[in-house]
Design an enzyme around this catalytic site. Structure first.
Site, short mmCIF file in Angstrom:
data_model
loop_
_atom_site.label_atom_id
_atom_site.label_comp_id
_atom_site.label_asym_id
_atom_site.label_seq_id
_atom_site.Cartn_x
_atom_site.Cartn_y
_atom_site.Cartn_z
N SER A 103 0.83 -1.20 0.00
CA SER A 103 0.00 0.00 0.00
C SER A 103 0.86 1.25 0.00
CB SER A 103 -0.91 0.02 1.23
OG SER A 103 -1.83 -1.05 1.20
N ARG A 126 0.32 7.80 6.10
CA ARG A 126 -0.70 7.13 6.89
C ARG A 126 -2.08 7.77 6.70
NH1 ARG A 126 0.22 2.86 9.70
NH2 ARG A 126 2.40 2.23 9.84
N HIS A 129 -3.26 6.38 3.41
CA HIS A 129 -3.53 4.96 3.60
C HIS A 129 -4.85 4.76 4.33
CE1 HIS A 129 -2.84 0.99 5.71
NE2 HIS A 129 -2.58 0.68 4.46
#
Length: 296
Positions: A103, A126, A129
């Site tokens: 990812s 993050r 994500h």
């Protein structure tokens, strides 16, 4: 026999799909013939094809008719068989760590992380994500001392206060307890809020009033909780980091704009986008940075 899944969509839809890894590919009708030729050269003999919208199906069948050596499974017409085949494609073993690494590789290939300060890059990764939104970082408003203050507060054993349990449960408390802090949410202590206030608003006010050890306030759901935080800190200043990422169309954008005018460190963004997942992503990135991990 190797199988691939081709999702063929109108060009206006293709942009919704980020690059897919593995056996799945997204194509336009114009790309379909050339991809079939390459598939033949690669030795592929079974292809699952799904047309979106279904009106494309007749065109795709006509284009595929030249490839007699390939078995076509038309998802629009044979759903039970497609389900079996597709589940098999998606059931290949993947280690959790490898999924996350893949990812981050995809995100890094699509976003120019070099345009962000080094200390923000793990947080940006993050956030994308967690939200699946490549444009989310473009809306961010971040105080210059936000990262430094967050790490300092974590190292000093301060608590983290959240507006809702969903956000509290998404934070890696194990990392925080190593430094002496706790993750708190006072929502369960408020059965009936005072007249004119929401439960999250009343809960934030209660915990901030009673617990001087709260050093980070994270809001991912309720704009009223963010407004309550700003009001409380205006009257009761303390060393603090406020992560204000409430989602919604009523007062969310306004509350975040107000947060960006405050003198203390904050993470927030423009507009209605946000949520517990985004707020948790910021906190968990800060916790990893606090442990000396400079990568996402």
């Amino acid at each position: 026999m190797q199988t691939r899944f081709f999702l063929v969509v109108e060009p206006s839809i293709k942009g919704f799909f980020l690059p897919l890894k593995g056996a799945f590919e997204v194509l336009t009708p114009e790309e379909f013939p050339g991809r079939l030729s390459r598939a033949k050269e690669e030795g592929l003999r079974r292809l699952i094809v799904h047309a979106l919208p279904k009106d494309l199906l007749a065109i795709l069948r006509r284009l595929a008719s030249r490839f007699h050596e390939v078995e076509f499974i038309w998802a629009n017409e044979d759903a039970p068989k497609v389900t079996v085949e597709t589940l098999a494609l998606l059931s290949e073993a993947n280690e959790p760590q490898k999924i996350e690494e893949t990812s981050f590789e995809i995100i890094s290939s699509l976003v120019d992380l070099a345009s962000y300060p080094p200390e923000l890059r793990p947080i940006i990764l993050r956030l994308i994500h967690a939200t699946g939104d490549l444009t989310f970082p473009q809306t961010l408003l971040i105080h210059p001392q936000a990262v430094e203050t967050g790490i300092e507060l974590i190292h000093s054993g301060y608590d983290i206060l959240t507006d809702v349990e969903m956000l509290r449960s998404a934070i890696n408390e194990r990392r925080l307890t190593r430094w002496g802090g706790r993750v708190l949410c006072g929502l369960s202590e408020i059965s009936e809020p005072p007249s004119g206030k929401t439960r999250t608003e009343a809960a934030i006010e209660k915990v901030l009033s009673e617990n001087p050890k709260v050093g980070i306030v994270a809001i991912g759901n309720a704009p009223t909780a963010l407004l309550a935080t700003i009001r409380h800190l205006r009257e009761n200043p303390r060393k603090i980091l406020v992560i204000g990422l409430p989602v919604g169309f009523v007062k969310a954008a306004e509350a975040k704009l107000l947060l960006s005018l405050q003198p203390y460190p904050y993470f927030t963004n423009l507009g209605p986008r946000g949520g517990s997942a985004a707020a948790a992503a910021v906190i968990n990135a800060l916790l990893r940075l606090s442990d000396g991990q400079t990568s996402a």
